[in-house]
Structures are given as structure tokens and as C-alpha cells.
Design an enzyme around this catalytic site. Sequence first.
Site, PDB file in Angstrom:
ATOM      1  CE  LYS A  55      25.593  17.081  -6.078  1.00 52.90           C
ATOM      2  NZ  LYS A  55      26.757  16.210  -5.822  1.00 52.90           N
ATOM      3  CE1 TYR A 281      15.466  27.856 -37.615  1.00 51.05           C
ATOM      4  CE2 TYR A 281      15.534  26.867 -35.426  1.00 51.05           C
ATOM      5  CZ  TYR A 281      15.337  27.969 -36.239  1.00 51.05           C
ATOM      6  OH  TYR A 281      15.035  29.177 -35.686  1.00 51.05           O
TER       7      TYR A 281
HETATM    8  C1  LIG Z   1      26.262  14.993  -5.343  1.00 55.67           C
HETATM    9  C2  LIG Z   1      26.907  14.294  -4.218  1.00 55.67           C
HETATM   10  C3  LIG Z   1      26.159  13.411  -3.408  1.00 55.67           C
HETATM   11  C4  LIG Z   1      24.744  12.988  -3.720  1.00 55.67           C
HETATM   12  O1  LIG Z   1      24.754  11.871  -4.582  1.00 55.67           O
HETATM   13  P1  LIG Z   1      23.395  11.159  -5.051  1.00 55.67           P
HETATM   14  O2  LIG Z   1      23.867  10.061  -5.939  1.00 55.67           O
HETATM   15  O3  LIG Z   1      22.626  12.186  -5.792  1.00 55.67           O
HETATM   16  O4  LIG Z   1      22.695  10.687  -3.835  1.00 55.67           O
HETATM   17  C5  LIG Z   1      26.780  12.896  -2.279  1.00 55.67           C
HETATM   18  N1  LIG Z   1      28.053  13.216  -1.989  1.00 55.67           N
HETATM   19  C6  LIG Z   1      28.811  14.033  -2.767  1.00 55.67           C
HETATM   20  C7  LIG Z   1      30.223  14.314  -2.383  1.00 55.67           C
HETATM   21  C8  LIG Z   1      28.267  14.587  -3.916  1.00 55.67           C
HETATM   22  O5  LIG Z   1      29.017  15.373  -4.698  1.00 55.67           O
END
Ligand SMILES: *Cc1c(COP(=O)(O)O)cnc(C)c1O
Length: 393
Positions: A55, A281
Site C-alpha cells: 500500500k 526564513y
Molecule cells: C499496513 C497493514 C499491514 C502491514 O503492517 P506492517 O507493520 O507494515 O508489517 C498489515 N495489515 C494491515 C491490515 C495493514 O493495514
Amino acid sequence: MQNLSLQIPMTKEVEKPEMIAGETVLEINLEAVKHNFHYLKSKIAPNIQFMAVVKANSYGSDASEIALELEKEGADYFAVAYSSEGEILRKAGIKKPILVLHPLLANFDIIRDNNLEPALYSKKILNAFLEFLKIHKLSDYPVHLKINTGLNRLGFEPEEIADVAEGIAKAKEMRVSSIFSHLVASEDDKETDFTRNQIRMFEKAGKVIFEKLGYTPLLHCTNTSAIIRYPEARFDMVRSGIGLYGYTYDPAENKNLAPVATLKTVISQLHNIKTGESVGYNRGFIAEKPTKSATLPIGHADGFLRAFGKGKGWVIINGKKAKVLGNVCMDMVMVDVTDIECKEGDEVLVFGAGAPADELAAAIDTISYELLTGISSRVKRITVKNRIYSYKY
Ligand SMILES: *Cc1c(COP(=O)(O)O)cnc(C)c1O
């Protein structure tokens, strides 16, 4: 058996064509992804499936390149947060099943057109998707059931799942591929009892659903830190995101992994600042002694957060930490190189191989996830593999 002590080619050792020097780039090392994948796989039994979480553009890197590499290496499943992310993977040629963790009512067409598999998390989305499948005369469409065991983010309540599963069992339009839940604090020593209870609740919910459906979908509830800390919770499949990109909750464990993304930039200009003069700045830094500053072509618009200002954050120049001087600008930042041998055009390491993102993140009370995913689209992604560079603009 895979040789897990294999040397990961650090990007530093890779010969670099002239044309990519001299600007801000995010180097994505596919050898590192491959290594991390096999390392994490070596922790689990061979019959357990591996879902690669890609993702948010593979945690800010390049989802298509990473997913193609992982598919080749044997990942069984992919997970994305939103449907459009799944569409990108299909366009890149990904064939393996893709779970959409957070489908929305507005996204059903994208899901169907790209053969994506939605997580159903409420009666509202379940009924709407069922209606959609009926209208399009689809049957046995793969779906996943998300159970809320304490995160209170998405998911059916354990009390409602018997009812929900009974309804699904009667609907020939869909078939449940997996049942899953998400742990709240799997990296947290102080929450072990809470986590164990989540795992128990999940297992119990799974049994209820099996019974009502009359078949047994896959069960999964571990993210990266749970894969390491809760072997009993691996069930039929594990899900890993951050571990694939080279980080965990545990610095000792991180030594076995390789950072995938390395953010690099360059020194554009050096200035000698006299005592009493200011930098940046709002005069965010005022020199109390003669100071040498380096201006870098990276700012908060690139994901180098303004919170790093006034000495909180740093970059690595010729092996030494150069702290941020004053406020981070939108497109640039000035760093203190008073005690560093350097010249205009020298390479600057922000994070990645040789400069762990979790350390830099901790300096401003955040986590590696946020730094990695915050690198904006303005930063050119460069994929490195077997000493060959390919370009993405
Ligand atoms: C993002 C996510 C993961 C991955 O988690 P990590 O800690 O990055 O391994 C697994 N399951 C769900 C439902 C997630 O939203």
C-alpha cells in the site's frame, strides 16, 4: 535453502552513471527487497502463505517495481489500502490475488474491472457489494472478512459475524477467501496480554465463520512485528509491510534486514556565516560563531519535514551528521557543515542504507513508516538492481 547471509549490494558500492548524480533521488534497491522477503519467509513454516503489503506506493517507494520483484520471488498475495492502488498493480502486470484493505462504496467498478478482492468490514459494505455482484451477474467472487478485535478501525464485531457468515453462505455471488484481523500493539512489550487476547478472539471468530460457511477460508492476523513476536498467530498466512522495506520495531532484528529506499541529495551551495548572521526564513538560526552551511535541494515539499528544523534533524555528508540550521524551507534546507570536509556537488545521504530511517524518525517523535511514505512524487525514484539503473520520472 536460501543463503540468507548474502551480501546486499549497498547502493554506495554500486557504480553510478554520471547522469543521475546531482539531484534529489530515492533509490530503490530491489536486491534488498528480495533479501528481506526471503529473510522473513525463513521465519515461517513453508506451508504458510505470504501476503506482501504494498500500500501507499510500497511505503513510499515504487509499488509496481516492488510487487513485480516479489511476485517473481514467490509472494502469494498482495495487499493495498485502496482500489486505485490495486489497479496500478494490475496495469504493471501483477497476476497474483490482490486484497483491498479499505474498499469504499464508490470503488466497486475498479475492483471488478481489475479483479481485486475487497475486504468486507461492515454490513453496509457487504450488502452493497452483494447487490453490485447481483446486478453484474457475478458468482463466487472472492471477498475477505475483516474482524474488529480491538483496533476499532474497520471490521465486523465478533458478535455479528455468525449472522454475517450465515448470510454469505446463502449467497452464491461471493465466496470468502480469507478472514483476518489487525493487531493493535504487536510490537509493544507492555501489551502482550492485550495482543494474546486479540489473537484468541480472532481464532474464535474464525471457528464461528467456518461453521456457518461450511468451508475454511485462510486465517491471517500478523503484521511484521507480530510475525516475529507471535509465532502462534501466523495461522495460514502472514502479512508484511515494513519488514519488506527493511525495518522492524527491533534494532537487533533490523540488522538482518536491508533498507530498500535510500533518499539522497547533493550540496548545491556552501556559505560562510559570520557570527551574528542568520540562516533561512524568520532567522531560524543565528550564528553564535563562524559557521559553514550547506544548502540542499530538498525541502518539506519533498517530505523532508519541517519538524526537522532547528537542529532536530540531520543528513549524512561524507560519513558525518550535519544538523539542520534554522527552518526547513519548502524546496531547500540548510545544514551545518562547519566541521565537515565537503564541497559543492558532494552527495548527501538523508536516510536509507547507512542512515536508518527509524533513527531520523525518532528524532521528531515519529516512526519510519511516516518518513518513508512521506517522500513526495517530486522526488525521482530510481530502481537499482544488479548494478543496473532504470529511470522513472
Ligand atoms: C499496513 C497493514 C499491514 C502491514 O503492517 P506492517 O507493520 O507494515 O508489517 C498489515 N495489515 C494491515 C491490515 C495493514 O493495514
